[in-house]
Design an enzyme around this catalytic site. Structure first.
Site, PDB file in Angstrom:
ATOM      1  CD  GLU A  29      34.660  52.069  38.196  1.00 23.23           C
ATOM      2  OE1 GLU A  29      35.553  51.669  37.415  1.00 23.23           O
ATOM      3  OE2 GLU A  29      33.821  51.313  38.712  1.00 23.23           O
ATOM      4  CG  HIS A  57      37.367  51.111  40.664  1.00 24.83           C
ATOM      5  ND1 HIS A  57      36.313  50.851  41.493  1.00 24.83           N
ATOM      6  CD2 HIS A  57      37.319  50.146  39.717  1.00 24.83           C
ATOM      7  CE1 HIS A  57      35.669  49.786  41.088  1.00 24.83           C
ATOM      8  NE2 HIS A  57      36.251  49.334  40.009  1.00 24.83           N
TER       9      HIS A  57
HETATM   10  O1  TA6 Z   1      35.297  49.021  37.130  1.00 26.26           O
HETATM   11  C1  TA6 Z   1      34.322  47.988  37.134  1.00 26.26           C
HETATM   12  C2  TA6 Z   1      35.041  46.695  37.471  1.00 26.26           C
HETATM   13  O2  TA6 Z   1      36.068  46.413  36.560  1.00 26.26           O
HETATM   14  C3  TA6 Z   1      34.009  45.579  37.514  1.00 26.26           C
HETATM   15  O3  TA6 Z   1      34.070  44.812  36.328  1.00 26.26           O
HETATM   16  C4  TA6 Z   1      34.398  44.804  38.756  1.00 26.26           C
HETATM   17  O4  TA6 Z   1      35.413  43.868  38.445  1.00 26.26           O
HETATM   18  C5  TA6 Z   1      34.903  45.935  39.642  1.00 26.26           C
HETATM   19  O5  TA6 Z   1      35.629  46.784  38.780  1.00 26.26           O
HETATM   20  C6  TA6 Z   1      35.690  45.502  40.842  1.00 26.26           C
HETATM   21  O6  TA6 Z   1      36.928  45.022  40.440  1.00 26.26           O
HETATM   22  P1  TA6 Z   1      37.984  44.608  41.580  1.00 26.26           P
HETATM   23  O7  TA6 Z   1      39.225  44.222  40.840  1.00 26.26           O
HETATM   24  O8  TA6 Z   1      38.201  45.837  42.454  1.00 26.26           O
HETATM   25  O9  TA6 Z   1      37.336  43.511  42.355  1.00 26.26           O
END
Ligand code: TA6
Length: 307
Positions: free
Chosen positions: A281, A173
């Protein structure tokens, strides 16, 4: 190369000046400096004390990207019946578990450059009681962070140490630092299929050769050739800012929370910081990887910056 280990924080640097910092909490890369500049975004209000996943750097999402509470399964298709991940927190347990530092190694990276590799481990026995119950599969993870003069590589090896197959997803991420999101374009997504999590998980085909981010963006691009770089470039001079290639990861998520969502995230700060980041990501999230008992799987990404 020099490596320091202090209070659960591992820092490595190269003679040429590049450096990387990794927290044992989540094996989260929190900083990558090259050309004297920080390449990763870190929220000013990120929790760095293990109280919640770190909002920035490269959180590691395993064994699932879906958020069962939001019934987001429709995005990635229904899980296999009574799927083990359905009681895990959003994005699984890897990023909010404490890993162990397995050690460092340096090697020649060609052209006289050196590479320093940091290895981190997490196994089922190291998980909290809650996570062990939620995901009862014996597994071993080895996460390698490799720094060279012009790239940062992160790769994950998953081993099924149990007696039954299990399914998993993985996502790196990555929060990339940008000066101004208005001047950013993402290239090599044209004609790719994506699921738009901002538009009720509907499926679309990317029409733009250089995607601009002008609103909350949360898209899972699927079935990409991992060797084709995703290029984050500057619109003003068309210069590449980042180039990301992958191995064995065929999905790429592009995320920016934009104004409202940024305000709504208590650990995303300051509110305007959505202008200074874009998440690109690398992952395998649109389907479930099945790992047979005793088998291993490996996948990763290589990010070049300011080419
Ligand atoms: O990867 C994108 C995502 O899944 C978004 O939908 C948003 O939820 C972001 O990650 C952040 O997620 P988190 O669990 O780190 O708040």
């Amino acid at each position: 190369p020099s490596v320091s280990v202090q209070d659960g924080i591992i820092e490595a640097s190269l003679p040429s000046g590049e450096s990387v910092t990794v927290y044992l909490y989540g094996a989260t890369v929190t900083s990558w400096k090259s050309n004297g500049q920080e390449q990763l975004f870190m929220s000013k209000t990120a929790h760095l004390d293990g109280s919640k996943p770190i909002r920035g750097g490269i959180p590691l999402v395993f064994p699932t990207d879906a958020n069962p509470k939001l019934c987001i399964w429709q995005v990635f298709g229904p899980p296999p019946k009574n799927h083990a991940t359905s009681s895990l927190p959003q994005h699984g347990f890897a990023r909010n578990s404490t890993w162990e530092f397995l050690g460092k190694s340096s090697s020649e990276a060609g052209k006289g450059d050196v590479a320093v590799k940091l290895d981190f481990g997490l196994s089922h026995a190291m998980l909290s009681e809650e996570f062990r119950k939620a995901w009862p599969h014996e597994f071993g993870l080895v996460y390698s962070v490799t720094l060279t003069k012009d790239a940062l590589r992160t790769s994950l090896q998953v081993t099924n140490e149990g007696k039954e197959n299990f399914e998993f997803q993985v996502l790196m991420h990555t929060y990339l630092a940008v000066e101004d999101i208005a001047n950013v374009r993402v290239k090599n997504l044209e004609s790719k299929t994506y699921i738009d999590k901002v538009r009720n998980a509907s499926t679309h085909t990317e029409s733009s050769p250089a995607l601009a981010i002008t609103e909350e963006t949360d898209r899972v691009y699927q079935g990409l050739d991992p060797a084709t770089p995703i290029v984050v470039s500057s619109a003003s001079d068309d210069q590449p800012l980042f180039s990301i290639t992958r191995e064995a990861l065929t999905d790429v998520v592009v995320w920016n929370p934009w104004i409202e969502k940024a305000k709504g995230l208590s650990d995303f700060g300051p509110d305007e910081a959505y202008k200074n980041m874009i998440c690109v990501e690398a992952g395998s999230v649109s389907a479930w990887q099945t790992l047979e008992a005793g088998d291993s799987w490996e996948g990763g990404q290589s990010i070049k910056s300011r080419l």
